[in-house]
Design a protein around this motif. Structure first.
Motif, PDB file in Angstrom:
ATOM      1  N   ALA A 136      11.895   2.710  -7.547  1.00  0.00           N
ATOM      2  CA  ALA A 136      11.680   4.083  -7.799  1.00  0.00           C
ATOM      3  C   ALA A 136      12.933   5.177  -6.984  1.00  0.00           C
ATOM      4  CB  ALA A 136      10.330   4.545  -6.775  1.00  0.00           C
ATOM      5  N   ASP A 137      13.270   6.030  -7.433  1.00  0.00           N
ATOM      6  CA  ASP A 137      14.201   7.019  -6.856  1.00  0.00           C
ATOM      7  C   ASP A 137      13.904   8.447  -7.468  1.00  0.00           C
ATOM      8  OD1 ASP A 137      16.224   8.610  -5.858  1.00  0.00           O
ATOM      9  OD2 ASP A 137      17.775   7.003  -6.475  1.00  0.00           O
ATOM     10  N   ALA A 138      13.242   9.154  -6.887  1.00  0.00           N
ATOM     11  CA  ALA A 138      12.881  10.347  -7.483  1.00  0.00           C
ATOM     12  C   ALA A 138      14.103  11.355  -7.795  1.00  0.00           C
ATOM     13  CB  ALA A 138      12.230  11.397  -6.046  1.00  0.00           C
ATOM     14  N   ASP A 139      15.315  10.958  -7.208  1.00  0.00           N
ATOM     15  CA  ASP A 139      16.470  11.814  -7.763  1.00  0.00           C
ATOM     16  C   ASP A 139      17.355  11.091  -9.164  1.00  0.00           C
ATOM     17  OD1 ASP A 139      16.304  13.664  -5.524  1.00  0.00           O
ATOM     18  OD2 ASP A 139      17.490  12.022  -4.224  1.00  0.00           O
ATOM     19  N   ALA A 140      16.747  10.048  -9.683  1.00  0.00           N
ATOM     20  CA  ALA A 140      17.182   9.472 -10.758  1.00  0.00           C
ATOM     21  C   ALA A 140      16.973  10.309 -11.998  1.00  0.00           C
ATOM     22  CB  ALA A 140      16.439   8.150 -11.124  1.00  0.00           C
ATOM     23  N   GLY A 141      16.205  11.026 -12.264  1.00  0.00           N
ATOM     24  CA  GLY A 141      15.829  12.071 -13.292  1.00  0.00           C
ATOM     25  C   GLY A 141      16.043  11.250 -14.640  1.00  0.00           C
ATOM     26  N   ASN A 142      16.509  11.953 -15.543  1.00  0.00           N
ATOM     27  CA  ASN A 142      16.561  11.353 -16.971  1.00  0.00           C
ATOM     28  C   ASN A 142      17.907  11.221 -17.548  1.00  0.00           C
ATOM     29  OD1 ASN A 142      13.637  11.339 -17.303  1.00  0.00           O
ATOM     30  ND2 ASN A 142      13.683  13.377 -17.664  1.00  0.00           N
ATOM     31  N   ALA A 143      18.774  11.297 -16.565  1.00  0.00           N
ATOM     32  CA  ALA A 143      20.280  10.804 -17.020  1.00  0.00           C
ATOM     33  C   ALA A 143      20.664   9.398 -17.205  1.00  0.00           C
ATOM     34  CB  ALA A 143      21.209  11.514 -15.769  1.00  0.00           C
ATOM     35  N   ALA A 144      21.669   9.114 -18.235  1.00  0.00           N
ATOM     36  CA  ALA A 144      22.070   7.945 -18.358  1.00  0.00           C
ATOM     37  C   ALA A 144      22.361   7.151 -17.090  1.00  0.00           C
ATOM     38  CB  ALA A 144      23.217   7.778 -19.043  1.00  0.00           C
ATOM     39  N   GLY A 145      22.013   5.792 -16.971  1.00  0.00           N
ATOM     40  CA  GLY A 145      22.192   4.928 -15.906  1.00  0.00           C
ATOM     41  C   GLY A 145      23.573   4.913 -15.392  1.00  0.00           C
ATOM     42  N   GLN A 146      23.736   5.217 -14.167  1.00  0.00           N
ATOM     43  CA  GLN A 146      25.155   5.011 -13.586  1.00  0.00           C
ATOM     44  C   GLN A 146      25.643   4.062 -12.584  1.00  0.00           C
ATOM     45  OE1 GLN A 146      25.527   9.102 -12.116  1.00  0.00           O
ATOM     46  NE2 GLN A 146      25.214   9.971 -14.303  1.00  0.00           N
ATOM     47  N   ARG A 147      24.567   2.997 -12.177  1.00  0.00           N
ATOM     48  CA  ARG A 147      24.784   2.165 -11.343  1.00  0.00           C
ATOM     49  C   ARG A 147      24.360   0.835 -11.352  1.00  0.00           C
ATOM     50  NH1 ARG A 147      21.111   4.076  -6.195  1.00  0.00           N
ATOM     51  NH2 ARG A 147      19.481   4.632  -7.349  1.00  0.00           N
ATOM     52  N   MET A 148      24.877  -0.057 -11.115  1.00  0.00           N
ATOM     53  CA  MET A 148      24.485  -1.752 -11.471  1.00  0.00           C
ATOM     54  C   MET A 148      24.581  -2.238 -10.218  1.00  0.00           C
ATOM     55  SD  MET A 148      26.111  -4.479 -13.992  1.00  0.00           S
ATOM     56  CE  MET A 148      25.588  -3.428 -15.199  1.00  0.00           C
ATOM     57  N   ASP A 202       0.798  -1.287  -0.033  1.00  0.00           N
ATOM     58  CA  ASP A 202       0.011  -0.094  -0.066  1.00  0.00           C
ATOM     59  C   ASP A 202       0.790   1.128   0.024  1.00  0.00           C
ATOM     60  OD1 ASP A 202       0.818  -0.451   2.597  1.00  0.00           O
ATOM     61  OD2 ASP A 202      -0.827   0.203   3.734  1.00  0.00           O
ATOM     62  N   GLY A 203       0.242   2.276  -0.552  1.00  0.00           N
ATOM     63  CA  GLY A 203       1.065   3.737  -0.761  1.00  0.00           C
ATOM     64  C   GLY A 203       1.951   3.747  -2.063  1.00  0.00           C
ATOM     65  N   PRO A 204       2.754   4.353  -2.008  1.00  0.00           N
ATOM     66  CA  PRO A 204       3.628   4.774  -3.197  1.00  0.00           C
ATOM     67  C   PRO A 204       4.655   3.514  -3.556  1.00  0.00           C
ATOM     68  CG  PRO A 204       3.855   6.695  -1.875  1.00  0.00           C
ATOM     69  CD  PRO A 204       3.023   5.702  -1.032  1.00  0.00           C
ATOM     70  N   LEU A 205       4.761   3.084  -4.773  1.00  0.00           N
ATOM     71  CA  LEU A 205       5.556   1.974  -5.099  1.00  0.00           C
ATOM     72  C   LEU A 205       7.006   2.382  -4.888  1.00  0.00           C
ATOM     73  CD1 LEU A 205       4.082   0.645  -8.347  1.00  0.00           C
ATOM     74  CD2 LEU A 205       3.939  -0.659  -6.158  1.00  0.00           C
ATOM     75  N   PHE A 206       7.771   1.346  -4.250  1.00  0.00           N
ATOM     76  CA  PHE A 206       9.093   1.641  -4.401  1.00  0.00           C
ATOM     77  C   PHE A 206       9.974   0.641  -5.322  1.00  0.00           C
ATOM     78  CE2 PHE A 206      13.125  -0.291  -2.863  1.00  0.00           C
ATOM     79  CZ  PHE A 206      14.173   0.979  -3.077  1.00  0.00           C
ATOM     80  N   PHE A 207       9.360  -0.959  -5.238  1.00  0.00           N
ATOM     81  CA  PHE A 207       9.913  -1.766  -6.137  1.00  0.00           C
ATOM     82  C   PHE A 207       8.891  -2.533  -6.682  1.00  0.00           C
ATOM     83  CE2 PHE A 207      11.173  -6.123  -6.993  1.00  0.00           C
ATOM     84  CZ  PHE A 207      12.255  -6.064  -7.962  1.00  0.00           C
ATOM     85  N   VAL A 208       9.037  -2.771  -8.098  1.00  0.00           N
ATOM     86  CA  VAL A 208       8.106  -3.982  -8.724  1.00  0.00           C
ATOM     87  C   VAL A 208       8.915  -4.793  -9.585  1.00  0.00           C
ATOM     88  CG1 VAL A 208       6.275  -3.925 -10.628  1.00  0.00           C
ATOM     89  CG2 VAL A 208       6.352  -1.982  -9.264  1.00  0.00           C
ATOM     90  N   GLY A 209       8.485  -6.026  -9.413  1.00  0.00           N
ATOM     91  CA  GLY A 209       9.231  -7.165 -10.004  1.00  0.00           C
ATOM     92  C   GLY A 209       8.360  -7.499 -11.196  1.00  0.00           C
TER      93      GLY A 209
END
Length: 71
Positions: free
Chosen positions: A55-67, A36-43
């Motif tokens: 979900a990460d509000a700070d992710a923005g639209n930049a190219a992926g930088q972490r794995m 319940d509430g805002p989603l954090f993870f969806v498989g």
């Protein structure tokens, strides 16, 4: 049988990306947190492969930088 590799995509708009993958790839939602509430993870399951959306509000639209590697 779970996939051997599961990419996890970090996004600032998880709801939009969820609609994209379910619409484009006919992905099936297998897991979601929290229940319940805002989603954090969806498989998602696509054929015999798994994709995770986080979900990460700070992710923005930049190219992926972490794995993330799960052992």
């Amino acid at each position: 049988m779970p996939s051997t590799i599961q990419p996890i995509i970090v996004t600032g708009d998880i709801e939009r990306l969820l609609r994209f993958y379910t619409g484009l790839l006919d992905a099936e939602e297998t897991t979601s947190f929290p229940t319940d509430g805002p989603l954090f993870f969806v498989g998602l399951r696509v054929g015999d492969s798994d994709i995770g959306l986080t979900a990460d509000a700070d992710a923005g639209n930049a190219a992926g930088q972490r794995m993330l590697k799960r052992m």
